[in-house]
Design an enzyme around this catalytic site. Structure first.
Site, PDB file in Angstrom:
ATOM      1  N   HIS A   1       0.758  -1.294  -0.402  1.00  0.00           N
ATOM      2  CA  HIS A   1      -0.036  -0.143  -0.438  1.00  0.00           C
ATOM      3  C   HIS A   1       0.360   1.414   0.036  1.00  0.00           C
ATOM      4  O   HIS A   1       0.828   2.220  -0.551  1.00  0.00           O
ATOM      5  CB  HIS A   1      -1.047   0.298   1.026  1.00  0.00           C
TER       6      HIS A   1
ATOM      7  N   GLU B   1       1.735   2.038  -3.699  1.00  0.00           N
ATOM      8  CA  GLU B   1       0.605   2.114  -4.663  1.00  0.00           C
ATOM      9  C   GLU B   1       0.749   3.873  -4.360  1.00  0.00           C
ATOM     10  O   GLU B   1       0.840   4.504  -5.050  1.00  0.00           O
ATOM     11  CB  GLU B   1      -0.303   1.963  -3.872  1.00  0.00           C
ATOM     12  N   HIS B   2       1.148   4.347  -3.183  1.00  0.00           N
ATOM     13  CA  HIS B   2       1.490   5.962  -2.658  1.00  0.00           C
ATOM     14  C   HIS B   2       2.145   6.548  -4.102  1.00  0.00           C
ATOM     15  O   HIS B   2       2.207   7.358  -4.409  1.00  0.00           O
ATOM     16  CB  HIS B   2       1.228   6.429  -1.646  1.00  0.00           C
TER      17      HIS B   2
ATOM     18  N   GLU C   1      -3.494   8.682   7.178  1.00  0.00           N
ATOM     19  CA  GLU C   1      -4.632   7.119   6.815  1.00  0.00           C
ATOM     20  C   GLU C   1      -4.803   5.902   7.641  1.00  0.00           C
ATOM     21  O   GLU C   1      -5.625   5.545   7.913  1.00  0.00           O
ATOM     22  CB  GLU C   1      -4.256   6.740   5.459  1.00  0.00           C
TER      23      GLU C   1
END
Length: 440
Positions: free
Chosen positions: A62, A65-66, A142
């Protein structure tokens, strides 16, 4: 220019022509031509998710992905987003347990731009040290946002208790500790190890010609040097060793919330289990809509909750069947007792002919209505390559749904629902022990 190693016509699917090409390096390209629309959904799917992380890499998929949106030798982060948004398109990405997707939706005439931008960021990200540090703070925010949303946090809490410290039990986001301690080299090495052509599927649906897509993708990936190997495509993620499910029990996250958020779950089915069609019908009867038993009993007849539903979560080697409820803390015991009673009734008495018909109707409608969206078609093609290893037509899927019988649903209910349940609770409670009596 390289030559495609295979070209396969997969067939017609509700008016769409599906074709597949495998380029050198094992890169798969699957397209579905939908000439009646003027849009195109373009996605690059990578067969890597949080289940592929070692404990020291928790959250790396994740996090990465950012970072792929932060810039390449050709584009800054602003250039990436502005290029797509300036033509009225959208660009985004998401990370799942078993794959990652980067996608854009644009007008058909802007497909070359979408291919160039998304392929550039996926294949040639800089993973600059400064970006790693700035995006670390974003990911931590997040995680904090997830923790502040009890209806979200309860699902991670459940997975952790049901599957323990296995890859399926760990959060896609990672932890504050793992993200804080993750070095730039760890993320970059993860990128170089997993983002190979053989692990990727390019999926496109809309007003496109397959050969045009192949030419555009071949140019973009060839320029990045990803088509230079002789690798075969990675196999679909099917089966594997299932994580040991816990023996039920309660896990509690104390939060001073106005609502109790609870999930009651039992082990379910793996993604490719042939009983999954019966599971869809069972789920619809239990809590798949406003006409379901749980909704009618908990909300309509007694007004005990606003949100109540059941769901099936399925992965390559394991799955779960869960019931979620958000209710006032003082009502939680009554709600849980009622939910358990509804599940017990299905075990002893099965479902009705009306519920069978309604469940099949929901499944059929969901399949067909989803095909009106090019993004859904694009996702369906990619998942066929990555996790199902087949692309049945809609008619074939509907036939499988129609073949489900009451006896099959009853047998499945009796196989799954009597298992020792796992209960995850987020709310203003001091002790998990107070829920033990409810579980029996």
């Amino acid at each position: 220019m390289t030559t495609p190693s295979t070209l396969t016509l997969l067939g017609e699917d509700e008016g769409g022509l599906v074709r597949r090409t495998v380029l050198p390096g094992g890169l798969r390209i699957v397209t579905e031509a939908v000439p009646t629309v003027r849009s195109v959904a373009f996605g690059i799917w990578v067969g890597v998710g949080s289940v592929d992380e070692r404990p020291t890499e928790a959250g790396a998929t994740h996090y990465l992905e950012h970072l792929l949106f932060k810039g390449t030798p050709k584009r800054t982060a602003l250039d990436i987003s502005a290029a797509i948004e300036s033509v009225g398109g959208e660009i985004n990405a998401f990370t799942a347990k078993e794959f990652t997707c980067y996608y854009a939706r644009v007008l058909d005439t802007d497909l070359p731009l979408a291919v160039d931008v998304v392929a550039d960021m996926v294949t040639s990200s800089l993973i600059a040290p400064a970006d790693v540090e700035s995006e670390r703070e974003v990911v931590l925010e997040e995680i904090a946002m997830r923790d502040d949303d009890p209806s979200d946090a309860v699902h991670d809490l459940l997975a952790g208790h049901m599957w323990g410290d296995s890859p399926l039990g760990r959060s896609i986001l990672g932890t504050v500790e793992s993200i804080t301690g993750m070095a730039r080299d760890t993320v970059n090495d993860y990128y170089r190890q997993h983002y190979l052509a053989r692990n990727m599927v390019v999926s496109v649906a809309g007003n496109v010609r397959h050969d045009d897509v192949v030419a555009l993708v071949e140019k973009a990936f060839g320029a990045a040097g990803l088509l230079d190997s002789d690798d075969d495509p990675a196999p679909a993620r099917i089966g594997g060793v299932a994580p040991a499910s816990g023996q039920g029990g309660v896990t509690l996250l104390h939060r001073p919330t106005e609502q109790a958020n609870v999930v009651l779950a039992v082990p379910g089915l793996a993604r490719n289990d042939e009983r999954r069609f019966a599971l869809g019908v069972l789920n619809a009867a239990l809590g798949g809509g406003m006409s379901s038993r749980l909704f009618q009993e908990v909300r309509e007849r007694r007004g005990l909750a606003y949100s109540v539903y059941s769901y099936a979560s399925q992965h390559a080697a394991a799955g779960l069947l869960g019931v979620y409820v958000g209710c006032q803390p003082k009502k939680v015991d009554q709600v849980l007792e009622l939910c358990r009673a509804v599940l017990a009734e299905v075990v002893t008495g099965g479902i009705t002919a009306e519920e069978l018909a309604r469940g099949k109707g929901q499944a059929r409608g969901g399949l067909v209505l989803g095909l009106e969206d090019t993004s859904a078609r694009m996702s369906r093609l990619a998942k066929a390559e990555l996790v199902y290893d087949e692309l049945p037509s809609v008619d074939q899927l509907i036939a499988r749904v129609d073949a489900v019988s009451i006896d099959q649903v009853t047998d499945l209910a009796r196989a799954l629902l009597p298992a020792a349940p796992t209960l995850a609770v987020v709310g203003p409670f001091e002790s998990a022990g107070r829920f033990e009596a409810v579980l029996g």
